[in-house]
Each structure stands twice: as C-alpha cells, then as structure tokens.
Design an enzyme around this catalytic site. Structure first.
Site, PDB file in Angstrom:
ATOM      1  N   THR A   1       3.553   4.034   1.322  1.00  0.00           N
ATOM      2  CA  THR A   1       4.699   4.236   2.399  1.00  0.00           C
ATOM      3  C   THR A   1       5.499   5.491   1.953  1.00  0.00           C
ATOM      4  O   THR A   1       5.105   5.991   0.942  1.00  0.00           O
ATOM      5  CB  THR A   1       5.632   3.082   2.299  1.00  0.00           C
TER       6      THR A   1
ATOM      7  N   SER B   1      12.831  -1.382   2.275  1.00  0.00           N
ATOM      8  CA  SER B   1      13.381  -0.222   3.078  1.00  0.00           C
ATOM      9  C   SER B   1      13.347  -0.319   4.345  1.00  0.00           C
ATOM     10  O   SER B   1      12.593  -0.822   5.025  1.00  0.00           O
ATOM     11  CB  SER B   1      12.297   0.974   2.470  1.00  0.00           C
TER      12      SER B   1
ATOM     13  N   CYS C   1       1.294   1.489   5.145  1.00  0.00           N
ATOM     14  CA  CYS C   1       0.834   0.201   4.508  1.00  0.00           C
ATOM     15  C   CYS C   1      -0.514  -0.301   5.103  1.00  0.00           C
ATOM     16  O   CYS C   1      -1.007  -1.292   4.937  1.00  0.00           O
ATOM     17  CB  CYS C   1       1.952  -0.708   5.342  1.00  0.00           C
TER      18      CYS C   1
ATOM     19  N   GLN D   1       0.808  -1.192  -0.139  1.00  0.00           N
ATOM     20  CA  GLN D   1       0.039  -0.020  -0.076  1.00  0.00           C
ATOM     21  C   GLN D   1       0.850   1.341  -0.029  1.00  0.00           C
ATOM     22  O   GLN D   1       2.076   1.550  -0.654  1.00  0.00           O
ATOM     23  CB  GLN D   1      -0.900  -0.191   1.158  1.00  0.00           C
TER      24      GLN D   1
END
Length: 241
Positions: free
Chosen positions: A92, A177, A193, A90
């Site tokens: 970030t 990440s 997220c 989703q």
C-alpha cells in the site's frame, strides 16, 4: 457481498473500568522506520504492564509498505521508498493527506480474537465516515472499508481505508490508513493490496467531493473510537510514541 462481520458485538473489546487509551497526534510527517521502532517499543511496554494503550495519529512522507503477503510484482514503479513490514496485508501507499492511526491495544486483556479485532477496526472507520455522510462497507473477501461507486459503472467499488495489523504477545500495533486528501495517482505505481480487478479502485474523502480538515477527521475518529473501544485521553502533539 457484505461481510457478516457487520453484526459484530461491539462489547467484545471493552477497556477495563477507569482505564483510558492514550490518544497522541504527531503534527509533522514521521519517517516510517522511526514509527515502527516507536510502535514496537510501546507494544512491548504495554505487554509488560509498563505503559498504557495508545492510538497514534500521524502522516508519513510518501512511501510504500509491503506486508507479510506482499509480492514483488505488486510494485509496478519505484516512485518512493519501499519498506517491508511485519503487518498483515500486501502493498500500500502512505503519504501526506492520509490519516494513519496506529493502534496499540492489549487484546489479551480485552479479548484475544484477531478477526473480531479487525472487524472492530472496520467498524471504527465506518462510524467515522458516517460523520461525513459517507457509507463505508465491509466486504467478505476484501479487508478494509469500501465505498460503492455506481458512477463508475455496475459493481464498481473503491477502497477508502486500509487495515494492516500485527500482534506480539497479544498487543496490537500498526493499524489503519484513511484517505482524506492524498495524491491518489501514487497508488497507480502499485497493485493496492494485491487487488487486480479493474472494478475495485482507491478513493478519498476529497475524491468523493468532501474537502475536510485533518483535524475534523481526527475528531470524528476519536468519537467513533470511544464508541467501539472505549474512552481515550488526548496527549499533546509529539513526533514519537
């Protein structure tokens, strides 16, 4: 609940004997569209046998990305540019102080199993965090790597590393990440997220009291990568893949 992926057999992703994964570092922030174009080109070259596998370490200027499951409502405040992207997941944040590692591996040759690959990426991060005496954990219903935060209250956990990948012809791109010392307030402008439970937040090495250099994190990442996915070969700093 700890995900049973913690029992992952790390021999599921061996490299071919004698083959090394290129290990590349960009020493200046890379614009997101430039990074995506470079990843797509490299993934295509890997799939056609014209290039070796690659791990690309970089930082981005401040920005948000929205994956294939992203929702418009996940962006609460447009502080920075938002890029729609083909990776899983989703919304970030990416920015300075966050180590992004884009992972371009040929899973058709190694093992064509997306779930096990994601578990392998989690294991890579967990082993990296072990270097700094931080206990990273998987969760059954939340992709990424989490750190328990009993100091915030019962059941509180913070995400320290996010994962979002895409495959094309069984070659992976995008990746992970890891929050080293980013400005965590930038996560306040999104629903990270898509997780709305107040018990689950975002953290970093610095937030946990560890002030470490990116170069130290990079060294730990490379060691742990070798344990999970096989040896790599360092390339000089560049700005493109």
């Amino acid at each position: 609940m700890v995900n049973n992926r913690q029992t992952l057999d790390l021999k599921l992703f061996p490299a071919s004997p004698g083959e090394l994964v290129d290990w590349q570092l960009s020493d200046t922030p890379v614009p997101y569209p430039e990074a995506v174009a470079a990843m797509e080109a490299r993934a295509a070259a890997i799939a056609s046998g014209e290039a070796s596998e690659l791990v690309w370490l970089l930082e981005h200027p401040p920005l948000y990305t929205s994956g294939t499951s992203g929702r418009e409502t996940d962006l609460l405040q447009a502080r920075f540019p938002l890029f729609s992207t083909g990776r899983g997941g989703q919304v970030t944040y990416h920015g300075p102080g966050q180590r992004v590692a884009y992972v371009m591996l040929d899973l058709k040759r190694r093992r064509p199993d997306v779930r096990a690959f994601v578990a392998g990426l989690e294991e890579w991060i967990i082993r990296t965090l072990d270097t700094f005496d931080i206990k990273g954990e998987r969760r059954e219903d939340r992709v990424g790597v989490w750190v328990a935060r009993p100091d915030k209250g019962p059941g509180h956990e913070d995400k320290i590393a996010a994962i979002g990948v895409r495959l094309r012809r069984w070659v992976s791109f995008h990746g992970i990440s890891l929050n080293v010392d980013p400005d965590l307030s930038h996560f306040d402008a999104i629903v990270p997220c898509g997780i709305t439970d107040a018990r689950y937040g975002v953290t970093s090495l610095a937030d946990l009291g560890l002030r470490v250099r990116l170069s130290d994190v990079d060294a730990a990442l490379r060691r742990a990568f070798g344990e999970v996915f096989g040896p790599s070969e360092l390339r000089l700093p560049e700005t493109t893949a």
